[in-house]
Design an enzyme around this catalytic site. Sequence first.
Site, PDB file in Angstrom:
ATOM      1  N   ARG A   1     -42.680-146.932 -76.627  1.00 16.37           N
ATOM      2  CA  ARG A   1     -43.769-147.749 -77.161  1.00 16.37           C
ATOM      3  C   ARG A   1     -44.280-147.062 -78.415  1.00 16.37           C
ATOM      4  O   ARG A   1     -44.678-145.899 -78.371  1.00 16.37           O
ATOM      5  CB  ARG A   1     -44.893-147.865 -76.119  1.00 16.37           C
TER       6      ARG A   1
ATOM      7  N   GLU B   1     -46.817-160.389 -79.954  1.00 19.58           N
ATOM      8  CA  GLU B   1     -45.887-160.660 -78.858  1.00 19.58           C
ATOM      9  C   GLU B   1     -44.837-161.677 -79.316  1.00 19.58           C
ATOM     10  O   GLU B   1     -45.052-162.436 -80.263  1.00 19.58           O
ATOM     11  CB  GLU B   1     -46.652-161.200 -77.642  1.00 19.58           C
TER      12      GLU B   1
ATOM     13  N   ARG C   1     -43.483-146.446 -70.236  1.00 20.66           N
ATOM     14  CA  ARG C   1     -42.852-146.286 -71.543  1.00 20.66           C
ATOM     15  C   ARG C   1     -43.358-145.001 -72.191  1.00 20.66           C
ATOM     16  O   ARG C   1     -44.541-144.648 -72.061  1.00 20.66           O
ATOM     17  CB  ARG C   1     -43.171-147.476 -72.445  1.00 20.66           C
TER      18      ARG C   1
END
Length: 336
Positions: free
Chosen positions: A226, A234, A268
């Site tokens: 990330r 998104e 992540r």
Amino acid sequence: MGNALRFLYGNCCKPTTSGDSQSLGPHGVPSSSVGVSALAHDLVHFENTSQVPEGLSKHVVSSKKTQANWYRKLVDAWKEAKPPPRTPEEAARLVILTLKRHHKVDVEGLLIFYGLPLPHTLVEVAVQHPATSLPHGVQFEMHTLPVDAKAVADGDTITVYVSVADPRESSCVPGNVHAAAAHRSEARARRNYEEADAFHKQIIDAGYRMIPFENNEILAKKYRLRLRGIDAPESKMPYGQEAKMELTKIVQGKSLRVLVYGEDRYHRSVADIYCNNIFVQEYMLKKGLAWHYAAYDKRPELESWEKQARGKRVGLWASKNPEKPWEWRKDRREAH
């Protein structure tokens, strides 16, 4: 002939024969091959014949003699580039840097001829040279294998693999993973591919994978990254696909330098990412394809890069009031 030029010539821009149905572009290669491969084609042609492409004079004002001087310099610059240009942006930067002392009209004309980005459309990103010590807060550093295009989930998330030959990884590989890799190799030697696939599934389920690399296979650890300090739209949001495509274009086929600061709730690795010494978060912010995620990262430079993109109204900032991804996610959680 340089290896990079020979590769592009052989794979992207072989001369079109009279029997080809594909139309030719203004520089004598198929119109679908404009850009990096077309420039490489013409540099190969110039190196072999000392002839500049036909039609270039319609785009520039300088004489054929001066044009030949450009191509001579570009051939040398391309061979010296490490790594050689692979994207239109990289090729445009090489042209601009190599011909920076020549007339602006000619440089832009050459870029237009190849369909490459013009100087004012390129994002200027400072080249970062690795520090002798890691920044405060970094838990560890890793260097990935070349990134596959399918590994980019969206504009701020990438899946990468790190070879277990890396000293940090080599001591952490579970014994059953090593055993499955050995059994898979034996099964493949016997051409029992069903059995080999079953062993590979065991490897994948453990968070590893056999990665093809330079006519070989490498056992590698999987990491989901990330990008620290930014939040991209998104995938279903406006500019979500553009952000994903831009990040893919930056990292595809490249090995990344990753500085990991921690882990988020989705497991992540939260990281700063560098590609060819370019800070990827800086690039995404200046392209206007991400927000500074100020709630989690207070670095003033990230705020400054976002403001630059806002001021130029590039990317998502072309919209008057773009929806923030964290608010978009919150609305959908509440709706469900």
